[in-house]
Design a protein around this motif. Structure first.
Motif, PDB file in Angstrom:
ATOM      1  N   THR A  40       0.817  -1.211   0.000  1.00  0.00           N
ATOM      2  CA  THR A  40       0.000   0.000   0.000  1.00  0.00           C
ATOM      3  C   THR A  40       0.856   1.268   0.000  1.00  0.00           C
ATOM      4  OG1 THR A  40      -0.134  -0.153   2.415  1.00  0.00           O
ATOM      5  CG2 THR A  40      -1.975  -1.082   1.141  1.00  0.00           C
ATOM      6  N   GLU A  41       2.116   1.144   0.365  1.00  0.00           N
ATOM      7  CA  GLU A  41       3.032   2.291   0.345  1.00  0.00           C
ATOM      8  C   GLU A  41       4.138   2.049  -0.676  1.00  0.00           C
ATOM      9  OE1 GLU A  41       3.809   4.394   4.155  1.00  0.00           O
ATOM     10  OE2 GLU A  41       3.136   2.499   5.046  1.00  0.00           O
ATOM     11  N   ARG A  42       3.738   1.508  -1.799  1.00  0.00           N
ATOM     12  CA  ARG A  42       4.699   1.143  -2.837  1.00  0.00           C
ATOM     13  C   ARG A  42       5.476   2.349  -3.353  1.00  0.00           C
ATOM     14  NH1 ARG A  42       3.270  -2.284  -8.356  1.00  0.00           N
ATOM     15  NH2 ARG A  42       5.393  -2.336  -9.190  1.00  0.00           N
ATOM     16  N   ALA A  43       4.792   3.500  -3.529  1.00  0.00           N
ATOM     17  CA  ALA A  43       5.462   4.690  -4.058  1.00  0.00           C
ATOM     18  C   ALA A  43       6.589   5.119  -3.121  1.00  0.00           C
ATOM     19  CB  ALA A  43       4.463   5.822  -4.249  1.00  0.00           C
ATOM     20  N   ALA A  44       6.300   5.150  -1.816  1.00  0.00           N
ATOM     21  CA  ALA A  44       7.325   5.529  -0.839  1.00  0.00           C
ATOM     22  C   ALA A  44       8.454   4.506  -0.826  1.00  0.00           C
ATOM     23  CB  ALA A  44       6.699   5.659   0.549  1.00  0.00           C
ATOM     24  N   ARG A  45       8.101   3.236  -0.944  1.00  0.00           N
ATOM     25  CA  ARG A  45       9.110   2.169  -0.947  1.00  0.00           C
ATOM     26  C   ARG A  45      10.051   2.313  -2.132  1.00  0.00           C
ATOM     27  NH1 ARG A  45       6.368  -3.374  -1.639  1.00  0.00           N
ATOM     28  NH2 ARG A  45       6.360  -2.678  -3.808  1.00  0.00           N
ATOM     29  N   ASP A  46       9.481   2.559  -3.319  1.00  0.00           N
ATOM     30  CA  ASP A  46      10.304   2.704  -4.521  1.00  0.00           C
ATOM     31  C   ASP A  46      11.186   3.947  -4.437  1.00  0.00           C
ATOM     32  OD1 ASP A  46       9.080   0.439  -5.447  1.00  0.00           O
ATOM     33  OD2 ASP A  46       7.753   1.468  -6.861  1.00  0.00           O
ATOM     34  N   THR A  47      10.623   5.039  -3.922  1.00  0.00           N
ATOM     35  CA  THR A  47      11.395   6.278  -3.798  1.00  0.00           C
ATOM     36  C   THR A  47      12.546   6.106  -2.821  1.00  0.00           C
ATOM     37  OG1 THR A  47       9.449   7.640  -4.300  1.00  0.00           O
ATOM     38  CG2 THR A  47      11.283   8.720  -3.167  1.00  0.00           C
ATOM     39  N   LEU A  48      12.286   5.447  -1.707  1.00  0.00           N
ATOM     40  CA  LEU A  48      13.339   5.235  -0.718  1.00  0.00           C
ATOM     41  C   LEU A  48      14.433   4.337  -1.285  1.00  0.00           C
ATOM     42  CD1 LEU A  48      14.513   5.643   2.048  1.00  0.00           C
ATOM     43  CD2 LEU A  48      13.006   3.844   2.922  1.00  0.00           C
ATOM     44  N   ARG A  49      14.059   3.298  -1.989  1.00  0.00           N
ATOM     45  CA  ARG A  49      15.050   2.411  -2.607  1.00  0.00           C
ATOM     46  C   ARG A  49      15.923   3.187  -3.591  1.00  0.00           C
ATOM     47  NH1 ARG A  49      11.794  -1.073  -5.034  1.00  0.00           N
ATOM     48  NH2 ARG A  49      11.841   0.140  -6.954  1.00  0.00           N
TER      49      ARG A  49
ATOM     50  N   ASP B 227      12.095  10.996   6.555  1.00  0.00           N
ATOM     51  CA  ASP B 227      11.249  12.037   7.153  1.00  0.00           C
ATOM     52  C   ASP B 227      10.415  12.727   6.083  1.00  0.00           C
ATOM     53  OD1 ASP B 227      12.096  11.525   9.709  1.00  0.00           O
ATOM     54  OD2 ASP B 227      13.614  13.117   9.736  1.00  0.00           O
ATOM     55  N   HIS B 228      11.037  12.972   4.926  1.00  0.00           N
ATOM     56  CA  HIS B 228      10.317  13.595   3.819  1.00  0.00           C
ATOM     57  C   HIS B 228       9.179  12.704   3.332  1.00  0.00           C
ATOM     58  CE1 HIS B 228       9.661  16.106   0.290  1.00  0.00           C
ATOM     59  NE2 HIS B 228       9.733  15.019  -0.465  1.00  0.00           N
ATOM     60  N   LEU B 229       9.416  11.392   3.346  1.00  0.00           N
ATOM     61  CA  LEU B 229       8.400  10.432   2.892  1.00  0.00           C
ATOM     62  C   LEU B 229       7.405  10.083   3.987  1.00  0.00           C
ATOM     63  CD1 LEU B 229      10.760   8.007   0.920  1.00  0.00           C
ATOM     64  CD2 LEU B 229       9.056   9.557  -0.082  1.00  0.00           C
ATOM     65  N   GLY B 230       7.724  10.453   5.229  1.00  0.00           N
ATOM     66  CA  GLY B 230       6.829  10.145   6.340  1.00  0.00           C
ATOM     67  C   GLY B 230       6.843   8.685   6.741  1.00  0.00           C
ATOM     68  N   VAL B 231       7.997   8.007   6.597  1.00  0.00           N
ATOM     69  CA  VAL B 231       8.070   6.576   6.905  1.00  0.00           C
ATOM     70  C   VAL B 231       9.228   6.289   7.860  1.00  0.00           C
ATOM     71  CG1 VAL B 231       6.959   5.822   4.773  1.00  0.00           C
ATOM     72  CG2 VAL B 231       9.442   6.174   4.806  1.00  0.00           C
ATOM     73  N   ARG B 232       9.497   7.196   8.774  1.00  0.00           N
ATOM     74  CA  ARG B 232      10.617   7.033   9.695  1.00  0.00           C
ATOM     75  C   ARG B 232      10.540   5.720  10.471  1.00  0.00           C
ATOM     76  NH1 ARG B 232      15.321   9.272  12.621  1.00  0.00           N
ATOM     77  NH2 ARG B 232      14.916  11.232  11.589  1.00  0.00           N
ATOM     78  N   ASP B 233       9.326   5.286  10.869  1.00  0.00           N
ATOM     79  CA  ASP B 233       9.189   4.064  11.671  1.00  0.00           C
ATOM     80  C   ASP B 233       9.572   2.801  10.907  1.00  0.00           C
ATOM     81  OD1 ASP B 233       8.339   5.587  13.778  1.00  0.00           O
ATOM     82  OD2 ASP B 233       6.201   5.193  13.481  1.00  0.00           O
ATOM     83  N   ALA B 234       9.646   2.901   9.576  1.00  0.00           N
ATOM     84  CA  ALA B 234       9.973   1.721   8.764  1.00  0.00           C
ATOM     85  C   ALA B 234      11.476   1.529   8.603  1.00  0.00           C
ATOM     86  CB  ALA B 234       9.322   1.843   7.388  1.00  0.00           C
ATOM     87  N   LEU B 235      12.270   2.465   9.130  1.00  0.00           N
ATOM     88  CA  LEU B 235      13.717   2.450   8.890  1.00  0.00           C
ATOM     89  C   LEU B 235      14.497   1.939  10.095  1.00  0.00           C
ATOM     90  CD1 LEU B 235      16.183   3.373   7.081  1.00  0.00           C
ATOM     91  CD2 LEU B 235      16.073   5.533   8.368  1.00  0.00           C
ATOM     92  N   THR B 236      15.492   1.100   9.817  1.00  0.00           N
ATOM     93  CA  THR B 236      16.452   0.655  10.828  1.00  0.00           C
ATOM     94  C   THR B 236      17.849   0.959  10.308  1.00  0.00           C
ATOM     95  OG1 THR B 236      15.023  -1.142  11.607  1.00  0.00           O
ATOM     96  CG2 THR B 236      17.383  -1.305  12.112  1.00  0.00           C
ATOM     97  N   LEU B 237      18.663   1.605  11.153  1.00  0.00           N
ATOM     98  CA  LEU B 237      20.038   1.937  10.791  1.00  0.00           C
ATOM     99  C   LEU B 237      20.999   1.195  11.711  1.00  0.00           C
ATOM    100  CD1 LEU B 237      19.694   5.812  10.343  1.00  0.00           C
ATOM    101  CD2 LEU B 237      19.899   4.116   8.515  1.00  0.00           C
ATOM    102  N   LEU B 238      22.091   0.707  11.166  1.00  0.00           N
ATOM    103  CA  LEU B 238      23.091   0.036  11.977  1.00  0.00           C
ATOM    104  C   LEU B 238      24.448   0.141  11.305  1.00  0.00           C
ATOM    105  CD1 LEU B 238      23.008  -3.764  11.361  1.00  0.00           C
ATOM    106  CD2 LEU B 238      21.235  -2.314  10.382  1.00  0.00           C
TER     107      LEU B 238
END
Length: 309
Positions: free
Chosen positions: A100-109, A140-151
């Motif tokens: 359902t958030e395919r556009a944000a997923r593609d943009t982030l990739r 943050d721009h895409l509004g999907v901060r909770d979907a991100l993990t950094l390590l």
């Protein structure tokens, strides 16, 4: 690229200058008109006046978009000068977004790849550079901060590859990146010869050379992950190509100062980066020379050959 490259310090583009440079690049007036119409329709510029006496005004977003590239170029020059050694740390970003958030997923990739990331597996990307601020800005721009993990890790393995150099070869297309820099060097050499020649150069011709260099530099650097020299084969063609471009920007800056022309924003930024690059190389050489002198002095005082120190 052409219109953006001609934006002046006040955010304007003279269409007379635009048509002149486009003509030298072999573009027709119709192509220029269509380009202007598209940029205005997309909201990147506003338009005032008609024909070659018109003025384009860059929007705030357009002016802001001109700034990031010199920052990455500055980092590349620091790497070339040995001023940004790799610390051995890999930076990873993982995300998971539903269909359902395919556009944000593609943009982030696409953003992660543009920032130099390489895919390890679905939703997991790695970079050799500290990219966290840029990645966080993107989510943050895409509004999907909770979907991100950094390590981060200094112990990365993928299949049979476990050494940093082996991982680099497996994850990034070295040959393709190198080929683009060979082309950049081939474009820069004759332009440097023309810029450093004693013959006068009309402002429009100098600006045309600058546009050609900027376009080729973008083609080489935009897909470049800017891997640390420790992860690349030597000699790396990117170093030579960027050094040639830096000399071109310096020569352009000298000609601009001589003619007292107001250079476009992008070229002013490139010229500043070029000066910093040259100064950095000189400082490194002076530091190396001072270190060698100190070593020789210690050797002379101790009676030990400096080569043995």
């Amino acid at each position: 690229m052409l219109v953006h490259a001609l934006v002046r310090e006040d955010g304007t583009v003279s269409t007379g200058e635009l048509y002149g440079v486009a003509d030298l690049l072999g573009m027709s007036d119709q192509q220029v008109r269509l380009c202007i119409k598209r940029l205005v329709a997309e909201g990147r510029f506003t338009h005032e006046g008609r024909g070659r006496k018109a003025v384009l005004y860059a929007t705030e977003d357009t002016v802001r978009a001109l700034a990031p590239h010199p920052g990455f170029l500055r980092h590349a020059f620091r790497q070339d000068a040995g001023l940004a050694p790799w610390d051995g740390v890999w930076h990873l970003a993982a995300f998971a977004l539903p269909e359902t958030e395919r556009a944000a997923r593609d943009t982030l990739r696409d953003t992660l790849v543009h920032l130099g990331g390489a895919p390890l597996q679905g939703g997991l990307y790695v970079s050799a550079n500290p990219w966290e601020p840029y990645v966080e800005e993107a989510v943050d721009h895409l509004g999907v901060r909770d979907a991100l993990t950094l390590l981060t890790t200094s112990d990365l393995r993928r299949g049979e590859h476990h050494t940093p150099a082996g991982l680099s070869r497996a994850l990034w297309p070295h040959d393709e990146i190198a080929a683009r820099y060979h082309r950049l060097a081939a474009v820069a050499r004759p332009r440097l010869a023309r810029l450093t020649a004693t013959e006068p150069l009309e402002p429009a011709a100098a600006l045309t050379l600058a546009v050609e260099l900027a376009a080729e530099l973008g083609r080489a650097m935009d897909p470049d992950p800017l891997l640390p020299p420790e992860l690349l084969p030597a000699p790396w063609p990117g170093r030579e190509a960027r050094a040639l471009v830096a000399r071109c920007w310096e020569a352009l800056a000298v000609r601009t100062e001589t003619t007292r022309e107001d250079p476009p924003v992008l070229f002013r930024a490139y010229a500043q980066v070029a000066r910093e690059a040259v100064d950095g190389v000189r400082e490194r050489a002076q530091a190396d020379g001072s270190a060698a002198a100190r070593s020789s002095a210690r050797a002379a005082a101790s009676g030990v050959p400096s080569s043995a120190l």
